[in-house]
Design an enzyme around this catalytic site. Structure first.
Site, PDB file in Angstrom:
ATOM      1  N   LYS A 107       0.857  -1.191   0.000  1.00 38.58           N
ATOM      2  CA  LYS A 107       0.000   0.000   0.000  1.00 38.58           C
ATOM      3  C   LYS A 107       0.885   1.229   0.000  1.00 38.58           C
ATOM      4  O   LYS A 107       2.018   1.182   0.488  1.00 38.58           O
ATOM      5  CB  LYS A 107      -0.886   0.017   1.254  1.00 38.58           C
ATOM      6  CG  LYS A 107      -2.136   0.860   1.110  1.00 38.58           C
ATOM      7  CD  LYS A 107      -3.247   0.147   0.379  1.00 38.58           C
ATOM      8  CE  LYS A 107      -4.472   1.000   0.209  1.00 38.58           C
ATOM      9  NZ  LYS A 107      -5.627   0.228  -0.265  1.00 38.58           N
ATOM     10  N   GLY A 219     -20.447   6.820   3.428  1.00 39.84           N
ATOM     11  CA  GLY A 219     -19.532   7.149   2.327  1.00 39.84           C
ATOM     12  C   GLY A 219     -20.297   7.105   1.024  1.00 39.84           C
ATOM     13  O   GLY A 219     -21.267   6.332   0.874  1.00 39.84           O
ATOM     14  N   GLY A 221     -18.387   7.471  -2.213  1.00 43.69           N
ATOM     15  CA  GLY A 221     -17.333   7.575  -3.217  1.00 43.69           C
ATOM     16  C   GLY A 221     -17.401   6.395  -4.162  1.00 43.69           C
ATOM     17  O   GLY A 221     -18.466   5.811  -4.380  1.00 43.69           O
ATOM     18  N   ASN A 222     -16.254   6.021  -4.681  1.00 38.19           N
ATOM     19  CA  ASN A 222     -16.211   4.968  -5.702  1.00 38.19           C
ATOM     20  C   ASN A 222     -16.878   3.674  -5.221  1.00 38.19           C
ATOM     21  O   ASN A 222     -17.740   3.108  -5.912  1.00 38.19           O
ATOM     22  CB  ASN A 222     -14.754   4.708  -6.120  1.00 38.19           C
ATOM     23  CG  ASN A 222     -14.625   3.496  -7.000  1.00 38.19           C
ATOM     24  OD1 ASN A 222     -14.321   2.396  -6.546  1.00 38.19           O
ATOM     25  ND2 ASN A 222     -14.915   3.667  -8.270  1.00 38.19           N
TER      26      ASN A 222
HETATM   27  P1  NAD Z   1     -13.541   7.767  -2.161  1.00 42.59           P
HETATM   28  O1  NAD Z   1     -12.527   8.799  -1.854  1.00 42.59           O
HETATM   29  O2  NAD Z   1     -14.012   7.596  -3.564  1.00 42.59           O
HETATM   30  O3  NAD Z   1     -14.861   8.000  -1.240  1.00 42.59           O
HETATM   31  C1  NAD Z   1     -14.801   8.105   0.142  1.00 42.59           C
HETATM   32  C2  NAD Z   1     -16.185   8.529   0.620  1.00 42.59           C
HETATM   33  O4  NAD Z   1     -16.204   8.509   2.044  1.00 42.59           O
HETATM   34  C3  NAD Z   1     -16.592   9.947   0.214  1.00 42.59           C
HETATM   35  O5  NAD Z   1     -17.971   9.965  -0.086  1.00 42.59           O
HETATM   36  C4  NAD Z   1     -16.347  10.758   1.490  1.00 42.59           C
HETATM   37  O6  NAD Z   1     -17.175  11.918   1.561  1.00 42.59           O
HETATM   38  C5  NAD Z   1     -16.745   9.735   2.511  1.00 42.59           C
HETATM   39  N1  NAD Z   1     -16.241   9.985   3.855  1.00 42.59           N
HETATM   40  C6  NAD Z   1     -14.991  10.265   4.259  1.00 42.59           C
HETATM   41  N2  NAD Z   1     -14.951  10.359   5.598  1.00 42.59           N
HETATM   42  C7  NAD Z   1     -16.212  10.118   6.035  1.00 42.59           C
HETATM   43  C8  NAD Z   1     -16.817  10.053   7.309  1.00 42.59           C
HETATM   44  N3  NAD Z   1     -16.129  10.253   8.420  1.00 42.59           N
HETATM   45  N4  NAD Z   1     -18.159   9.773   7.384  1.00 42.59           N
HETATM   46  C9  NAD Z   1     -18.879   9.565   6.268  1.00 42.59           C
HETATM   47  N5  NAD Z   1     -18.349   9.605   5.046  1.00 42.59           N
HETATM   48  C10 NAD Z   1     -17.038   9.884   4.930  1.00 42.59           C
HETATM   49  O7  NAD Z   1     -12.953   6.392  -1.585  1.00 42.59           O
HETATM   50  P2  NAD Z   1     -13.285   4.900  -2.052  1.00 42.59           P
HETATM   51  O8  NAD Z   1     -12.336   4.530  -3.119  1.00 42.59           O
HETATM   52  O9  NAD Z   1     -14.756   4.741  -2.251  1.00 42.59           O
HETATM   53  O10 NAD Z   1     -12.809   4.085  -0.752  1.00 42.59           O
HETATM   54  C11 NAD Z   1     -13.629   3.970   0.406  1.00 42.59           C
HETATM   55  C12 NAD Z   1     -13.069   2.861   1.292  1.00 42.59           C
HETATM   56  O11 NAD Z   1     -12.999   1.644   0.559  1.00 42.59           O
HETATM   57  C13 NAD Z   1     -11.642   3.078   1.841  1.00 42.59           C
HETATM   58  O12 NAD Z   1     -11.540   2.441   3.088  1.00 42.59           O
HETATM   59  C14 NAD Z   1     -10.789   2.333   0.831  1.00 42.59           C
HETATM   60  O13 NAD Z   1      -9.512   1.951   1.350  1.00 42.59           O
HETATM   61  C15 NAD Z   1     -11.663   1.130   0.567  1.00 42.59           C
HETATM   62  N6  NAD Z   1     -11.408   0.429  -0.678  1.00 42.59           N
HETATM   63  C16 NAD Z   1     -11.437   1.090  -1.872  1.00 42.59           C
HETATM   64  C17 NAD Z   1     -11.226   0.357  -3.035  1.00 42.59           C
HETATM   65  C18 NAD Z   1     -11.323   0.992  -4.391  1.00 42.59           C
HETATM   66  O14 NAD Z   1     -11.202   0.251  -5.377  1.00 42.59           O
HETATM   67  N7  NAD Z   1     -11.588   2.277  -4.513  1.00 42.59           N
HETATM   68  C19 NAD Z   1     -10.936  -1.009  -2.971  1.00 42.59           C
HETATM   69  C20 NAD Z   1     -10.939  -1.633  -1.729  1.00 42.59           C
HETATM   70  C21 NAD Z   1     -11.176  -0.911  -0.593  1.00 42.59           C
END
Ligand code: NAD
Length: 428
Positions: A107, A219, A221-222
Site C-alpha cells: 500500500k 460514504g 465515493g467509488n
Molecule cells: P472515495 O474517496 O471515492 O470515497 C470516500 C467517501 O467517504 C466519500 O464519499 C467521502 O465523503 C466519505 N467519507 C470520508 N470520511 C467520512 C466520514 N467520516 N463519514 C462519512 N463519510 C465519509 O474512496 P473509495 O475509493 O470509495 O474508498 C472507500 C473505502 O474503501 C476506503 O476504506 C478504501 O480503502 C476502501 N477500498 C477502496 C477500493 C477501491 O477500489 N476504490 C478497494 C478496496 C477498498
C-alpha cells in the site's frame, strides 16, 4: 484513564495475532507476517501554482510478496500515517490470498489534501511519488492502484513517469488506468459490485429476500456508489447515505426512507464523494448528523468510507433490525465493536473479503495488459462474480464448519495460504 488514539496497524496486528494463535502458527512465521517485509519513506517536493514549494511525505509499504508481486492502492489523504499504510498493506496480503489471486500485499500513501491541490499540482505529486520508488515497484515487484482520493488519471500520470524513467512501455506497472489507456472495463465498478456480490450470497444464506431489505450506507465515493447501484438493481431499498462535507468540515447523513435512487444522488455528488446539501434538500432528502447512518432501522449496513467508523462508542446504536454488515471500507470496525457484533450474531462480511473486487479486477487488468487483448464488460463482471462468490462460499463454509465468526474464518484461509507460501519458499 485516557483512551489511546486509534491505530490501524495495531488493530491489524491484533486481528492477526488472534488467528495466528488459533492456527498454532510457528513463531518465526508469525514474526514475518505480523510486520511488513519492506517500507519506503520519502519526501516529495512540489512546485506549487503560486511559484512556492511544498514538501509532502510519501510512503510505500510492501507487506508480503510470497504469493506474487505486492499489490495495493495509493491513498492521498491529509490524515494518512505510516501506520495506516502498514495496516492497509497487511490487509492487502490477506485480500489477495482470500480471493486466491497470485499477488501479495502492499500500500502507498501521500499526506496531502487533494481538495486544496490543482490538477497540475496533483500531477507533480504523482510523478514525484513514482520518481522516489521507481526502482522498487513494477509489474514484477509491486503494482500500485487507486484508493481514497486517487483515480484513473493519477494512475496514468504515474504510469507515464514510470515508463519515462525505464524507457519502455509497462502497462502492467499500475492498475486502475483509464479504459482505452490500458485500463480494464469494469474496474471502476469492481469494488462496489464485489461488495454486493458478497451481500447477495450472505442474504441467500440467511434466507433473506434482498428485494425486501433496507440498507444504510456510509460514504458515497467509488466503492459506495457502485455498491448502491447494484443493490438497487437487486431490488433493495437504500434509505440513507452519509458523506464528508469539505466546505463545512463535517459529515452528514442524507435520508429518504421511501428510497434513494443512487443515480440521482450521484448527479449531485462531486468527484470527492461529497453530496451537495442544498440540492439534496431540494430533492426532498432529510439532512441528519454524519453518524446517523449507523442507527437506522435497516437490514444491511455498508460502511464504505474509512477505517475506525464502528467503534465501542457507537456499536450500541446499531438497530436490532440489522442482519448483515458489509465492510466496503478497509478496517471500518474496531476489535471492541467487532466483538459486540459477533456476540449479537450479526452476519459480518469482513473488509478484506467484502471489498476484494477491486484488486480482483486489477489482477484481470494486469492479465489483459500481459495479453495485450481486452475483454468486454460482461466477461470482466462475470469473472468477478465467479471469483467473489467462490471466495465468499469458501469463507462461509469454513465459518459454519468451525462455528467461527466470518472475519475469523476469512483470516484462517488467508493466513494459512500466505504461511504455506513463505514456508514452501523456504523463508522460515
Ligand atoms: P472515495 O474517496 O471515492 O470515497 C470516500 C467517501 O467517504 C466519500 O464519499 C467521502 O465523503 C466519505 N467519507 C470520508 N470520511 C467520512 C466520514 N467520516 N463519514 C462519512 N463519510 C465519509 O474512496 P473509495 O475509493 O470509495 O474508498 C472507500 C473505502 O474503501 C476506503 O476504506 C478504501 O480503502 C476502501 N477500498 C477502496 C477500493 C477501491 O477500489 N476504490 C478497494 C478496496 C477498498
Amino acid at each position: 484513564m485516557e483512551k489511546k488514539p486509534f491505530n490501524a496497524f495495531e488493530m491489524a496486528q491484533q486481528q492477526f495475532d488472534g488467528v495466528a494463535e488459533k492456527l498454532g502458527l510457528d513463531p518465526a512465521v508469525r514474526d514475518l507476517l505480523r510486520n511488513p517485509l519492506r517500507e519506503y519513506h520519502f519526501l516529495i517536493p512540489i512546485r506549487m501554482d503560486d511559484g512556492g514549494y511544498k514538501v509532502f511525505p510519501g510512503y510505500r509499504v510492501q507487506h508480503n510478496d510470497a504469493r506474487g508481486p505486492c499489490k495495493g492502492g495509493i491513498r492521498f489523504h491529509p490524515h494518512e500515517t505510516v501506520d495506516t499504510v502498514r495496516a492497509l498493506a497487511m490487509w492487502m496480503t490477506w485480500k489477495t490470498a482470500v480471493v486466491d489471486i497470485p499477488l501479495g500485499g502492499g500500500k502507498g500513501g501521500v499526506i496531502c489534501d487533494p481538495h486544496n491541490l490543482s490538477d497540475r499540482e496533483q500531477e507533480a505529486l504523482c510523478r514525484g511519488w513514482v520518481r522516489q520508488v521507481a526502482k522498487n515497484v513494477g509489474h514484477e515487484q509491486d503494482v500500485p492502484a487507486p484508493d481514497v482520493m486517487t483515480h484513473g488519471q493519477h494512475m496514468l500520470w504515474m504510469l507515464d513517469e514510470f515508463e519515462k524513467i525505464h524507457g519502455a512501455k509497462y502497462p502492467g506497472f499500475i492498475t486502475g488506468k483509464p479504459v482505452g489507456m490500458g485500463g480494464s472495463l469494469g474496474r471502476t465498478e469492481a469494488t462496489g459490485y464485489g461488495v454486493m456480490f458478497t451481500v447477495r450470497e450472505a442474504m441467500k444464506e440467511l434466507g433473506l429476500d434482498i428485494s425486501k431489505t433496507l440498507a444504510a450506507f456510509q460514504g458515497f465515493g467509488n466503492v459506495s456508489q457502485y455498491a448502491a447501484r447494484l443493490y438497487r438493481q437487486f431490488g433493495g431499498t437504500i434509505i440513507c447515505v452519509s458523506c464528508w462535507d469539505q466546505a463545512e468540515k463535517t459529515t452528514f447523513t442524507f435520508r429518504r426512507t421511501k428510497g434513494i435512487d443512487p443515480d440521482e444522488l450521484i448527479g449531485i455528488t462531486n468527484k470527492f464523494g461529497t453530496i451537495d446539501k442544498a440540492k439534496a434538500k431540494a430533492l426532498g432528502y432529510e439532512s441528519l448528523p454524519g453518524d446517523a447512518w449507523i442507527e437506522q432501522e435497516a437490514d444491511l449496513l455498508v460502511p464504505a468510507a474509512l477505517e475506525n467508523q464502528i467503534s465501542g462508542a457507537n456499536v450500541g446504536k446499531i438497530s436490532k433490525r440489522v442482519k448483515v454488515i458489509a465492510e466496503g471500507a478497509n478496517g471500518p470496525t474496531t476489535p471492541e465493536a467487532d466483538k459486540v457484533i459477533a456476540d449479537r450474531g450479526i452476519f459480518m462480511i469482513p473488509d478484506f473479503l467484502c471489498n476484494a473486487g477491486g484488486v480482483t479486477c486489477s489482477y484481470f487488468e494486469q492479465v489483459q495488459n500481459n495479453m495485450n487483448y481486452y475483454w468486454g464488460l460482461e466477461e470482466v463482471l462475470s469473472r468477478l462474480d465467479e471469483k467473489m462468490t467462490s471466495a465468499f462460499k469458501a469463507v462461509s463454509d469454513l465459518a459454519r464448519k468451525k462455528n467461527a465468526y466470518m472475519r475469523e474464518a476469512a483470516y484462517m484461509i488467508a493466513i494459512s495460504r500466505v504461511a504455506e507460501a513463505v514456508h514452501r519458499r523456504g523463508w522460515v
